[in-house]
Motif scaffolding. Structure first.
Motif, short mmCIF file in Angstrom:
data_model
loop_
_atom_site.label_atom_id
_atom_site.label_comp_id
_atom_site.label_asym_id
_atom_site.label_seq_id
_atom_site.Cartn_x
_atom_site.Cartn_y
_atom_site.Cartn_z
N GLU A 80 -8.31 -0.97 -13.48
CA GLU A 80 -7.74 -1.69 -14.83
C GLU A 80 -6.41 -2.07 -14.17
OE1 GLU A 80 -7.27 1.08 -17.82
OE2 GLU A 80 -9.64 1.48 -18.04
N ILE A 81 -5.92 -1.69 -13.28
CA ILE A 81 -4.52 -2.12 -12.61
C ILE A 81 -4.76 -2.48 -11.14
CG2 ILE A 81 -2.08 -1.84 -12.26
CD1 ILE A 81 -2.86 -2.39 -15.20
N LEU A 82 -4.08 -3.56 -10.66
CA LEU A 82 -4.30 -3.97 -9.15
C LEU A 82 -2.65 -3.97 -8.96
CD1 LEU A 82 -5.56 -5.15 -6.82
CD2 LEU A 82 -4.96 -7.36 -7.72
N LEU A 83 -2.41 -2.97 -7.77
CA LEU A 83 -0.94 -3.21 -7.22
C LEU A 83 -1.18 -3.45 -5.72
CD1 LEU A 83 2.03 -2.35 -7.17
CD2 LEU A 83 1.29 -0.10 -6.65
N ALA A 84 -0.60 -4.70 -5.29
CA ALA A 84 -0.57 -5.30 -3.91
C ALA A 84 0.77 -5.75 -3.35
CB ALA A 84 -1.69 -6.38 -4.07
N GLY A 85 0.69 -5.59 -2.20
CA GLY A 85 1.96 -6.02 -1.46
C GLY A 85 1.99 -6.27 -0.03
N GLU A 86 3.38 -6.42 0.40
CA GLU A 86 3.35 -6.58 1.93
C GLU A 86 4.84 -6.16 2.14
OE1 GLU A 86 3.05 -10.98 1.40
OE2 GLU A 86 5.01 -11.42 1.33
N THR A 87 4.91 -6.04 3.76
CA THR A 87 5.92 -5.56 4.30
C THR A 87 6.45 -6.26 5.41
OG1 THR A 87 5.18 -3.13 4.00
CG2 THR A 87 6.80 -3.31 5.37
N LEU A 88 7.79 -6.63 5.52
CA LEU A 88 8.29 -7.33 6.56
C LEU A 88 9.66 -6.50 7.30
CD1 LEU A 88 8.99 -10.07 8.06
CD2 LEU A 88 10.39 -10.76 6.18
N LEU A 89 9.35 -6.36 8.72
CA LEU A 89 10.47 -5.52 9.34
C LEU A 89 11.07 -6.82 10.05
CD1 LEU A 89 11.66 -3.14 10.19
CD2 LEU A 89 10.20 -3.13 12.35
N ASP A 90 12.73 -6.54 9.62
CA ASP A 90 13.69 -7.45 10.42
C ASP A 90 13.94 -6.47 11.64
OD1 ASP A 90 15.61 -8.52 11.75
OD2 ASP A 90 16.50 -9.07 9.81
N SER A 91 13.26 -6.53 12.89
CA SER A 91 13.69 -5.51 13.80
C SER A 91 15.01 -5.75 14.42
CB SER A 91 12.75 -6.19 15.26
OG SER A 91 12.66 -7.26 15.57
N ALA A 92 15.67 -7.01 14.28
CA ALA A 92 16.99 -7.17 14.78
C ALA A 92 17.94 -6.35 14.26
CB ALA A 92 17.55 -8.39 15.09
N ALA A 93 18.00 -6.32 12.72
CA ALA A 93 18.70 -5.36 11.84
C ALA A 93 18.28 -4.35 11.44
CB ALA A 93 19.01 -6.52 10.66
N LEU A 94 17.11 -3.86 11.92
CA LEU A 94 16.34 -2.67 11.33
C LEU A 94 16.33 -2.58 9.76
CD1 LEU A 94 17.35 0.12 14.13
CD2 LEU A 94 15.13 -1.30 14.07
N ASN A 95 16.23 -3.72 9.16
CA ASN A 95 15.95 -3.55 7.76
C ASN A 95 14.43 -3.93 7.58
OD1 ASN A 95 18.62 -2.99 7.26
ND2 ASN A 95 18.88 -5.42 6.42
N VAL A 96 14.01 -3.04 6.30
CA VAL A 96 12.58 -3.69 5.82
C VAL A 96 12.77 -4.10 4.59
CG1 VAL A 96 12.33 -1.08 4.98
CG2 VAL A 96 10.30 -2.23 5.42
N ARG A 97 11.85 -4.97 4.40
CA ARG A 97 11.59 -5.73 2.85
C ARG A 97 10.30 -5.45 2.37
NH1 ARG A 97 12.81 -11.70 3.46
NH2 ARG A 97 14.92 -10.88 4.14
N ILE A 98 10.10 -4.94 1.20
CA ILE A 98 8.69 -4.66 0.42
C ILE A 98 8.73 -5.49 -0.68
CG2 ILE A 98 7.50 -3.16 -0.46
CD1 ILE A 98 8.86 -0.78 1.03
N ARG A 99 7.76 -6.47 -0.69
CA ARG A 99 7.37 -7.15 -2.10
C ARG A 99 6.17 -6.68 -2.73
NH1 ARG A 99 5.61 -12.65 -2.99
NH2 ARG A 99 4.65 -12.92 -0.95
N PHE A 100 6.06 -6.37 -3.95
CA PHE A 100 4.81 -6.11 -4.38
C PHE A 100 4.71 -7.07 -5.96
CE2 PHE A 100 7.95 -3.73 -7.35
CZ PHE A 100 7.26 -3.61 -8.44
N HIS A 101 3.35 -7.04 -6.17
CA HIS A 101 3.04 -7.46 -7.43
C HIS A 101 1.95 -6.69 -8.38
CE1 HIS A 101 4.93 -11.65 -7.54
NE2 HIS A 101 4.92 -11.46 -6.19
N LEU A 102 2.09 -6.46 -9.51
CA LEU A 102 1.42 -5.82 -10.44
C LEU A 102 0.52 -6.80 -11.38
CD1 LEU A 102 1.00 -2.61 -10.80
CD2 LEU A 102 2.53 -3.04 -12.87
N PHE A 103 -0.74 -6.30 -11.42
CA PHE A 103 -1.75 -7.00 -12.11
C PHE A 103 -2.53 -6.20 -13.18
CE2 PHE A 103 -0.96 -9.47 -8.20
CZ PHE A 103 -0.78 -10.45 -8.60
#
Length: 388
Positions: A80-103
């Motif tokens: 009934e619900i869809l949760l999808a997303g993606e992950t991006l790693l900035d290897s230089a800064a060792l930061n991680v970015r997570i993006r998601f969308h809920l449907f």
């Protein structure tokens, strides 16, 4: 919205497509995000997770965030619900970015989309934050995914205090005094823990910070100094003491001074727990012949009995919303967890047929059922649908 007050709800089926790796993000990182997210959703009790491995073959290989116009192709997934997303790693800064969308697959609409960024070492925290947002969208209240739990564990033959994330990760030992340490209780600001210890051979009350430092003996009267409960404003601690030969409920100022007895019954009084507004205290008394839950004003006046069913009811825990009290009751020789309205109505059993279940403690936001230290089963919800 999910009606989180309905005890007969069925878990909502939520579809989790394969998480997408953006750029040169290693697949293992997205797999870790997916693992934490799946565990968070499952532990909430609200959801039945449909992971990508259990999707129809034509959907199993799809990853990342779909366009809203293509939502119909996800209907065969069974959710009934869809949760999808993606992950991006900035290897230089060792930061991680997570993006998601809920449907919402039932209404074929986009609900929310957000992005979080943090250092790689805080990966678990931002996944927990994402799950909090999902629960907020579907229940109207935030979850407890970034909260922590204090508990007692047998370590090297001794009972020590530990803390951990709500899901058991990041376990950390707080006491290391090689003694018997019991009944940890969080301060309202989440910076200290009160607990009872036999460190000096008497059950005394101590305070300690989350680094396991600044240990302070708080109450050391002869006999019991146990079952601490902080007032919501952090200015007082209610506890059980036995200075008079029987146990009574006392209040002590947060600086350790001015101890005063507030129970006046002829029986044993124990296990105080504050109401969220700080005006009342629930406690246990055997003044009627068996342990039962009572409520009194914070100064000890206006005492009234709350529980009448069962002949052994203990360990009350007041809900953060103030409308119910969880407690442990003995039925048929087994201990189980119950909740009851503060007016004595609406008695509800939460556990059964799973051994002994004791020591209930509500999550800070009261979104889920009370945590049960010895329980096994959990349940919850259907679509009509912690300190930080």
């Amino acid at each position: 919205m999910i009606d989180i007050t309905n005890p007969t709800l069925i878990q909502i089926p939520i579809v989790l497509p394969k998480w997408k790796n953006v750029g040169k993000t290693p697949p293992t990182l997205s797999e870790k995000v997916y693992e934490i997210l799946t565990n968070d959703l499952s532990l909430s009790g609200f959801f039945r997770v449909i992971d990508y491995q259990h999707l129809p073959p034509d959907l199993r290989g799809k990853e990342g965030i779909p366009e809203a116009v293509f939502l119909k192709e996800w209907m065969p997934a069974g959710g009934e619900i869809l949760l999808a997303g993606e992950t991006l790693l900035d290897s230089a800064a060792l930061n991680v970015r997570i993006r998601f969308h809920l449907f919402d697959l039932v209404e074929q609409r986009h609900m929310v989309g957000k992005e979080y960024e943090a250092s790689l070492q805080n990966l678990r925290a931002i996944v927990h934050r994402m799950t909090d947002e999902v629960l907020l969208q579907l229940t109207g209240e935030r979850g407890v995914y970034n909260t922590k739990i204090a508990y007692v564990s047998l370590h090297g033959g001794n009972k020590e205090i530990f803390i951990a994330d709500f899901d058991g990760a990041n376990m950390k030992q707080i006491t290391q005094n090689q003694s018997i340490n019991l009944s940890p209780a969080w301060s309202p600001d989440g910076r200290r823990i009160a607990f009872t210890s036999y460190l000096k051979r008497n059950p005394d009350l101590y305070l300690i910070d989350l680094e396991g430092k600044n240990l302070r003996q708080f109450s050391s009267q002869p006999g019991l100094n146990a079952a601490p409960s902080w007032s919501p404003d952090g200015k007082q601690i209610a506890l059980m003491m036995s200075m008079g030969g029987k146990s009574d409920v006392y209040l002590i100022d947060a600086n350790g001074g001015n101890p005063r007895k507030i129970t006046k019954g002829h029986g044993n009084e124990a296990s105080p727990t504050w109401s969220p507004d700080g005006k009342q205290i629930a406690f246990i008394s055997d003044r009627s012949g068996s342990p039962q839950v009572y409520i009194m004003a914070a100064d000890g006046s206006d005492v009234r009995r709350l529980t009448y069913e069962g002949n052994y009811n203990t360990e009350p825990s007041w809900s953060p919303k103030g409308d119910r009290i969880a407690f442990c009751g003995r039925v048929g020789g087994r201990f189980n967890i119950f909740t009851i309205g503060i007016d004595g109505s609406g008695l509800q059993g939460l556990t059964s047929d799973s051994g002994d279940n004791e020591s209930p403690s509500w999550s800070p936001m009261a979104v889920t059922l009370p945590l049960v230290l010895h329980g096994q089963e959990g349940r919850r919800s259907s679509l009509c649908m912690p300190t930080d």
